[in-house]
Design an enzyme around this catalytic site. Structure first.
Site, mmCIF file in Angstrom:
data_model
loop_
_atom_site.group_PDB
_atom_site.id
_atom_site.type_symbol
_atom_site.label_atom_id
_atom_site.label_comp_id
_atom_site.label_asym_id
_atom_site.label_seq_id
_atom_site.Cartn_x
_atom_site.Cartn_y
_atom_site.Cartn_z
ATOM 1 N NE ARG A 40 -2.758 0.538 3.418
ATOM 2 C CZ ARG A 40 -1.949 0.722 4.465
ATOM 3 N NH1 ARG A 40 -1.158 1.772 4.536
ATOM 4 N NH2 ARG A 40 -1.922 -0.152 5.452
ATOM 5 C CE1 TYR A 93 -16.774 10.403 -15.618
ATOM 6 C CE2 TYR A 93 -16.416 10.479 -13.249
ATOM 7 C CZ TYR A 93 -16.662 9.759 -14.392
ATOM 8 O OH TYR A 93 -16.797 8.396 -14.326
ATOM 9 C CG ASP A 124 -10.192 15.688 -14.538
ATOM 10 O OD1 ASP A 124 -9.479 15.119 -15.393
ATOM 11 O OD2 ASP A 124 -11.198 15.163 -14.035
ATOM 12 C CE LYS A 181 -12.901 7.459 -17.687
ATOM 13 N NZ LYS A 181 -13.206 8.709 -17.009
#
Ligand SMILES: *Cc1c(COP(=O)(O)O)cnc(C)c1O
Length: 388
Positions: free
Chosen positions: A53, A105, A177, A202
């Site tokens: 992690r 978004y 973004d 994306k």
């Protein structure tokens, strides 16, 4: 990194963060499927890693690569774009304020308004194409000016350099973004922004086979703070996901060139149809920020949206009438996709709010892939006939 510091984008995309494996010489980054790492003595790990992690070598390769592509000091990878956005907001305190766009978004809007507002973070949703609205929304509590440019689904552009100046004047950071543009087409940090966010799902992944997110910070101290939340909250990606994104990024530049060429042809074709009321594509001279696009972006990108006369029914008939464009949410993969924002990606935004932001009922969004242009244009004609 095996590249010189002045290497160009296409070279960095393939090499930054990725030395041949020192043990075997493997050219591709190994997928380190391990959760933990042996230690020589208590608190003395053999290498740089203790627990996956907190850090994993496959993830490190991706994070170094992303920082190089965005010209930042620190890249951080997450399990999704929204996990990245969550870590960004974890830096804030109750009473802090964020100025952001009104055609975000849908998932970002939901995270802001349904999750973080409950923790006392305040959001102003304004038209970020209008700097006067950004300026008017700033308060002494504003910590971020958070831009999506090009925005989703209306492909509106915000002036990153000017918005960053306004943010800095108010003591806030400018966050961009950069999912729709990718670092190949737009470099927010070089334009003055402080933090870049990505949905790696994306264009960076590029093949619709992985979900991921990223933050890239310009300032090392901010990068360190965000890294604290990446580890403390734990929204980290697995090594296989990091490998897939790294592989996707290697072809980003050539893919984007084709996405852009096909999207320009699609936009022009749709604009010529009498059934189409309006095409949203920053590469068209009819686009309100066409000039800003030329100044701020290398090319206008692979996303096109348009409004059909006939509302939701026409949009849905179009979306069901394509054969090459697949009806699906998401974007940025090699295959072309079609979707109807009012009933799909943006259905979580109340209809009134949606219309007030200029998102019309007959809106259709295309993620233009890298298939042959002629096949895409023929498919549009087929779907327009179905929507007549
Ligand atoms: C998809 C997307 C997100 C969210 O990313 P996930 O990987 O789906 O969590 C955020 N911003 C934009 C612009 C997106 O397209």
């Amino acid at each position: 990194m095996s590249t010189s510091d002045d290497a160009r984008f296409e070279t960095l995309a393939i090499h930054a963060g990725q030395e041949p494996d020192p043990v075997t010489g493997a050219v591709m980054t190994p997928v380190y499927m391990t959760s933990t790492y042996a230690q020589r003595a208590p608190a003395q790990p053999v290498g740089d890693y203790e627990y996956s992690r907190s850090g994993n070598p496959t993830r490190t390769a991706l994070e170094v690569n992303l920082a190089a592509l965005e010209q930042g000091s620190r890249g951080l990878a997450f399990a999704s774009g929204l996990a990245a956005c969550n870590a960004l907001l974890d830096r804030l305190e109750p009473g802090d304020h964020v100025v952001t766009g009104n055609d975000l978004y849908g998932g970002t809007w939901r995270l802001f308004s349904r999750v973080f507002e409950r923790y006392g973070i305040r959001f102003s949703f304004v038209d970020t194409t209008d700097l006067a609205q950004v300026q008017a929304a700033l308060t002494e509590h504003t910590r971020y000016v958070y831009l999506e440019t090009p925005s989703n689904p209306l492909l509106r552009l915000a002036d990153i350099g000017a918005a960053a100046e306004l943010a800095h004047g108010a003591g806030a950071l400018c966050v961009v973004d950069n999912t729709f543009a990718t670092p190949y087409l737009q470099q927010p940090l070089a334009l003055g922004a402080d933090i870049v966010l990505h949905s790696l799902t994306k264009y960076l992944g590029g093949h619709s086979d992985v979900v991921g997110g990223a933050l890239v910070a310009r300032d090392p101290a901010i990068g360190e703070e965000l890294a604290f939340y990446q580890n403390a909250v734990g929204g980290t990606p697995g090594p296989m996901d990091c490998f897939l994104v790294l592989r996707g990024i290697k072809t980003l530049a050539v893919r984007m060139d084709r996405h852009c060429a096909n999207a320009a042809a699609v936009a022009a074709h749709l604009e010529a149809s009498p059934q189409v009321e309006r095409v949203h594509y920053p590469g068209l001279p009819s686009h309100a920020q066409h000039e800003l696009c030329a100044r701020q972006m290398r090319a206008p990108g692979g996303m096109v949206s348009f409004e059909l006369a006939g509302g939701v029914a026409a949009g849905e008939a179009f979306a069901m009438g394509t054969k090459v464009f697949t009806l699906a949410e998401s974007l940025g993969g090699v295959e072309s996709l079609v979707e109807t924002p009012p009933s799909m990606t943006h259905a979580s935004i109340p209809a009134e709010t949606r219309r007030a932001a200029g998102l019309q009922d007959g809106l259709v969004r295309l993620s233009v892939g890298i298939e042959h242009e002629a096949d895409l244009l023929a498919d549009l004609d087929r779907a327009l006939a179905a929507a007549r």
